[in-house]
Design an enzyme around this catalytic site. Structure first.
Site, PDB file in Angstrom:
ATOM      1  N   GLU A  61      -1.402 -11.257  -3.715  1.00  6.64           N
ATOM      2  CA  GLU A  61      -1.857 -11.447  -2.332  1.00  6.64           C
ATOM      3  C   GLU A  61      -0.674 -11.449  -1.367  1.00  6.64           C
ATOM      4  OE1 GLU A  61      -2.543 -13.159  -5.027  1.00  6.64           O
ATOM      5  OE2 GLU A  61      -4.451 -14.231  -4.926  1.00  6.64           O
ATOM      6  N   CYS A  96      -3.948 -18.678  -5.183  1.00  6.21           N
ATOM      7  CA  CYS A  96      -3.202 -19.940  -5.346  1.00  6.21           C
ATOM      8  C   CYS A  96      -2.972 -20.589  -3.979  1.00  6.21           C
ATOM      9  CB  CYS A  96      -1.880 -19.692  -6.076  1.00  6.21           C
ATOM     10  SG  CYS A  96      -0.559 -19.096  -5.011  1.00  6.21           S
TER      11      CYS A  96
HETATM   12  N1  THU Z   1      -1.152 -14.791  -9.572  1.00 11.07           N
HETATM   13  C1  THU Z   1      -1.413 -13.962  -8.516  1.00 11.07           C
HETATM   14  O1  THU Z   1      -0.797 -12.909  -8.362  1.00 11.07           O
HETATM   15  N2  THU Z   1      -2.388 -14.342  -7.644  1.00 11.07           N
HETATM   16  C2  THU Z   1      -3.183 -15.426  -7.799  1.00 11.07           C
HETATM   17  O2  THU Z   1      -4.056 -15.642  -6.971  1.00 11.07           O
HETATM   18  C3  THU Z   1      -3.013 -16.313  -8.942  1.00 11.07           C
HETATM   19  C4  THU Z   1      -1.821 -16.056  -9.786  1.00 11.07           C
HETATM   20  C5  THU Z   1      -0.150 -14.346 -10.560  1.00 11.07           C
HETATM   21  C6  THU Z   1       1.134 -15.103 -10.597  1.00 11.07           C
HETATM   22  C7  THU Z   1       1.594 -14.846 -12.016  1.00 11.07           C
HETATM   23  O3  THU Z   1       2.287 -13.602 -12.054  1.00 11.07           O
HETATM   24  C8  THU Z   1       0.329 -14.709 -12.819  1.00 11.07           C
HETATM   25  O4  THU Z   1      -0.704 -14.457 -11.862  1.00 11.07           O
HETATM   26  C9  THU Z   1      -0.021 -15.925 -13.630  1.00 11.07           C
HETATM   27  O5  THU Z   1      -0.032 -17.070 -12.839  1.00 11.07           O
END
Ligand code: THU
Length: 142
Positions: A61, A96
């Site tokens: 995001e 997140c």
């Molecule tokens: N991650 C994202 O790219 N977006 C989210 O909304 C949740 C988590 C990624 C971060 C990391 O590379 C992987 O997902 C595991 O947490």
């Protein structure tokens, strides 16, 4: 934006899913793709980019937001997100907390749609104001 057409929604999810192929995920193996719709109609895509030191990892995001902002675009309507292990879409991938805060910087939370879709095709649409209630934003510093 509080409503989105089925056609545009599909377009955003397709672009987001395509980005899961680009996710740099040697540590978690969890790919996330995002497609961010700007108010001018342009779509900015992003994938997650991990790092051996873990903390510098950038979520899909934020990659999309930072690509747009670095191109001079700062107003947005919606973002589509999906993700899963082994580059396959699984459960709904909710953004997140850090990404929610970044979203709040560049929109009115009650007017920004977050679209999520799971591997069965179930779609969940939420306003950012529901995902990040009583947020601290640019307005607090005026
Ligand atoms: N991650 C994202 O790219 N977006 C989210 O909304 C949740 C988590 C990624 C971060 C990391 O590379 C992987 O997902 C595991 O947490």
């Amino acid at each position: 934006m509080t409503e989105i057409s089925k056609e545009l929604e599909e377009k955003l999810f397709n672009k987001a899913e395509e980005m899961m192929k680009r996710s740099y995920i040697p540590y978690s193996g969890f790919a996330v793709g995002a497609a961010l719709l700007a108010k001018n109609g342009t779509i900015y895509t992003g994938c997650n980019v991990e790092n051996a030191a873990f903390t510098p990892t950038n979520c899909a995001e934020r990659t999309a937001f930072f690509k747009a902002v670095s191109e001079g675009v700062t107003e947005f309507d919606a973002i589509a997100i999906l993700g899963g292990k082994d580059r396959k879409v699984s459960d709904l991938c909710t953004p997140c907390g850090v990404c929610r805060q970044v979203m709040a910087e560049f929109c009115k939370p009650s007017d920004f749609l977050v679209l999520m879709r799971d591997g069965q095709g179930a779609v969940k649409k939420q306003l950012l104001s529901d995902l990040l209630p009583e947020s601290f934003g640019p307005g607090n510093l005026l």
